[in-house]
Design a protein around this motif. Structure first.
Motif, mmCIF file in Angstrom:
data_model
loop_
_atom_site.group_PDB
_atom_site.id
_atom_site.type_symbol
_atom_site.label_atom_id
_atom_site.label_comp_id
_atom_site.label_asym_id
_atom_site.label_seq_id
_atom_site.Cartn_x
_atom_site.Cartn_y
_atom_site.Cartn_z
ATOM 1 N N MET A 1 0.854 -1.195 0.000
ATOM 2 C CA MET A 1 0.000 0.000 0.000
ATOM 3 C C MET A 1 0.889 1.244 0.000
ATOM 4 S SD MET A 1 -2.929 1.176 2.748
ATOM 5 C CE MET A 1 -3.898 -0.295 2.397
ATOM 6 N N ARG A 2 0.501 2.244 -0.816
ATOM 7 C CA ARG A 2 1.305 3.446 -0.913
ATOM 8 C C ARG A 2 1.096 4.306 0.325
ATOM 9 N NH1 ARG A 2 -0.568 5.223 -5.424
ATOM 10 N NH2 ARG A 2 -1.629 7.101 -4.768
ATOM 11 N N THR A 3 2.194 4.870 0.847
ATOM 12 C CA THR A 3 2.110 5.749 2.002
ATOM 13 C C THR A 3 1.354 7.009 1.630
ATOM 14 O OG1 THR A 3 4.249 4.935 2.765
ATOM 15 C CG2 THR A 3 3.456 7.008 3.715
ATOM 16 N N PRO A 4 0.375 7.457 2.446
ATOM 17 C CA PRO A 4 -0.367 8.676 2.122
ATOM 18 C C PRO A 4 0.582 9.847 1.934
ATOM 19 C CG PRO A 4 -1.428 7.491 3.922
ATOM 20 C CD PRO A 4 -0.122 6.809 3.687
ATOM 21 N N GLY A 5 0.365 10.588 0.856
ATOM 22 C CA GLY A 5 1.176 11.770 0.577
ATOM 23 C C GLY A 5 2.430 11.463 -0.215
ATOM 24 N N ALA A 6 2.788 10.156 -0.341
ATOM 25 C CA ALA A 6 3.992 9.818 -1.098
ATOM 26 C C ALA A 6 3.736 9.938 -2.584
ATOM 27 C CB ALA A 6 4.413 8.381 -0.760
ATOM 28 N N ASP A 7 4.813 10.195 -3.339
ATOM 29 C CA ASP A 7 4.673 10.289 -4.784
ATOM 30 C C ASP A 7 4.338 8.921 -5.351
ATOM 31 O OD1 ASP A 7 5.228 12.963 -4.854
ATOM 32 O OD2 ASP A 7 7.385 12.697 -5.203
ATOM 33 N N PRO A 8 3.383 8.844 -6.282
ATOM 34 C CA PRO A 8 3.073 7.562 -6.904
ATOM 35 C C PRO A 8 4.227 7.123 -7.786
ATOM 36 C CG PRO A 8 1.895 9.340 -7.992
ATOM 37 C CD PRO A 8 2.553 9.941 -6.790
ATOM 38 N N PRO A 9 4.326 5.823 -8.077
ATOM 39 C CA PRO A 9 5.430 5.344 -8.903
ATOM 40 C C PRO A 9 5.346 5.912 -10.317
ATOM 41 C CG PRO A 9 3.764 3.632 -8.598
ATOM 42 C CD PRO A 9 3.404 4.749 -7.676
ATOM 43 N N SER A 10 6.478 5.872 -11.008
ATOM 44 C CA SER A 10 6.534 6.367 -12.380
ATOM 45 C C SER A 10 5.546 5.608 -13.253
ATOM 46 C CB SER A 10 7.957 6.182 -12.927
ATOM 47 O OG SER A 10 7.983 6.359 -14.320
ATOM 48 N N LEU A 11 4.982 6.309 -14.197
ATOM 49 C CA LEU A 11 4.056 5.671 -15.138
ATOM 50 C C LEU A 11 4.729 4.522 -15.879
ATOM 51 C CD1 LEU A 11 2.325 8.822 -16.674
ATOM 52 C CD2 LEU A 11 1.288 7.178 -15.107
ATOM 53 N N TRP A 12 6.011 4.664 -16.151
ATOM 54 C CA TRP A 12 6.717 3.648 -16.941
ATOM 55 C C TRP A 12 7.028 2.385 -16.141
ATOM 56 C CZ3 TRP A 12 5.636 4.688 -21.547
ATOM 57 C CH2 TRP A 12 5.590 6.012 -22.003
ATOM 58 N N ARG A 13 6.771 2.418 -14.828
ATOM 59 C CA ARG A 13 6.903 1.210 -14.019
ATOM 60 C C ARG A 13 5.560 0.513 -13.828
ATOM 61 N NH1 ARG A 13 10.960 3.199 -9.119
ATOM 62 N NH2 ARG A 13 12.744 3.767 -10.464
#
Length: 430
Positions: A1-13
């Motif tokens: 699960m992504r940490t709230p407020g963290a940048d989402p992973p790159s689209l290319w990943r």
């Protein structure tokens, strides 16, 4: 699960985004061949003329209008990726049939019109699903960037396809160009099959109830229906130019397919720059900027009417391409941001329906109108129509005032929480 407020992973990943990007890039590459090849394939047939060309292209455009609302209802009920696969396979079959007829020299007008209807139906089913699938696979904060990247990929393919299409038509014939388009649809279907977007829960409501719900959402937003009304006239004018009047001018005054390929290729090059710009630009009033970006589309049409040199028309088409994709990315991102995900395909289908409402009429009337009043006068009328419709859209208070969220992040690394056009420019690309 992504940490709230963290940048989402790159689209290319993101595997699913890469598959969607690859599928659109491949299918648009093939469509770029067909965009030039179909017009010249019809014009090269014995006894062909502007009227026959208008009829075939209108048969392709009309189903996009007739079945687009059905496509929206289906896309909000089933797996959108599965519907896209079915649509691509229909497109592959239609263009394979057209290619076979042109290559064998046996191309009855009725059969060409029927296959054009199948190709248009495929686009009608594909477009609402494509609009609705992006928010399902892209994080909210990456939507403007994703829309810009998708536009850049498809526009680069369009440029490459248009650059090669004139050469292909000139040296090996229009039939092989249509065959390449059929192959691109088949490969696109294979790639989209890997998305595996979950089917939506079955609804107890009827299709008519779903249509009414989509209409309520559409009609409640003045900014939405005002711009759609604008583009009903803009798309009709652009389709008449790109589908019929432009190729006629190229055939009569510029030497044929190669010159026209250069002109539309310049537009495609401009769209690459426009998509890159729109993916990064920060604007507080995205709909207003999008509408203003429509005005340059009238300039190359006016230059064609004046029989301006090819290089000036190409330069104007480049600028129009930049502005067209600024419109497209800002508009699509606004739809994704403002329309609830569970109903976006239906609302998008009304957007497409309205935008394409006059497209078949524009294509059907362009040839006879050119014969009656002259190609130059018909082009001048199309240019004036673009300017007039865009000026009318500016009268809407919501068009002028709708604002993006303050944290909408327009940079390359972030986008806002954001339907053809393939803007539905000149008919969607399928």
């Amino acid at each position: 699960m992504r940490t709230p407020g963290a940048d989402p992973p790159s689209l290319w990943r993101d595997r699913r985004f890469v598959l969607l990007f690859s599928a659109r890039t491949v299918s648009v590459l093939g469509n770029a061949f067909a965009r030039v090849a179909l017009a010249f394939a019809v014009l090269e047939l014995p006894g062909a003329g502007p009227g026959r060309l208008s009829l075939v292209l209108a048969c392709q455009a009309l189903p996009q209008l007739v079945f687009i609302l059905v496509g929206g209802v289906i896309a909000d009920r089933v797996s959108r990726s599965r519907l896209m696969v079915v649509s691509d396979l229909l497109g592959a079959a239609a263009y394979a049939g057209l290619a076979a007829m042109v290559l064998t020299g046996h191309a009855p007008l009725t059969a060409m019109c029927l296959l054009a209807v199948v190709a248009g139906t495929a686009t009608a089913l594909f477009a609402p699903a494509m609009t609705g699938v992006v928010p399902l696979i892209v994080p909210t904060s990456r939507l403007q960037q994703a829309n810009g990247v998708l536009q850049m990929g498809t526009n680069t393919s369009m440029l490459l396809g248009l650059a090669l299409s004139g050469v292909t038509v000139a040296f090996v014939g229009a039939g092989w160009a249509l065959a390449l388009n059929a192959a691109s649809f088949a490969l696109s279907a294979l790639l989209i099959r890997g998305l595996r977007v979950t089917a939506r829960p079955r609804k107890v409501s009827s299709g008519w109830a779903d249509l009414r719900g989509g209409w309520r959402e559409f009609a409640s937003r003045q900014w939405l229906w005002a711009v759609v009304a604008q583009y009903a006239f803009v798309v009709a004018a652009l389709n008449a130019n790109v589908g019929v009047l432009g190729p006629l001018v190229a055939e009569e005054h510029f030497g044929g397919a190669r010159a026209w390929s250069l002109i539309v290729g310049a537009q495609a090059l401009g769209t690459i720059a426009g998509a890159g710009l729109a993916a990064r630009v920060r604007v507080s009033r995205p709909v207003l900027v999008a509408v203003l970006a429509t005005f340059p589309a009238a300039v190359p049409i006016a230059l064609l009417a004046l029989r301006a040199p090819v290089w000036t028309v190409a330069l104007a088409m480049f600028c129009a391409g930049v502005s067209t994709d600024v419109f497209s990315v800002l508009w699509t991102t606004t739809l994704h941001r403002e329309i609830p995900e569970e109903i976006i395909s239906r609302v998008s289908s009304y957007e497409w329906f309205g935008s394409l409402a006059l497209a078949p009429l524009g294509l059907l009337a362009a040839g006879p109108l050119a014969s009656a009043v002259g190609t130059a006068a018909a082009l001048a009328g199309c240019s004036a129509l673009v300017v007039g419709a865009t000026a009318m859209a500016m009268l809407s208070p919501q068009v002028r005032s709708l604002r993006a969220p303050e944290n909408h992040g327009g940079g390359a690394g972030a986008g806002t929480s954001a339907s053809p056009r393939e803007a539905p420019s000149a008919a969607a690309e399928g």
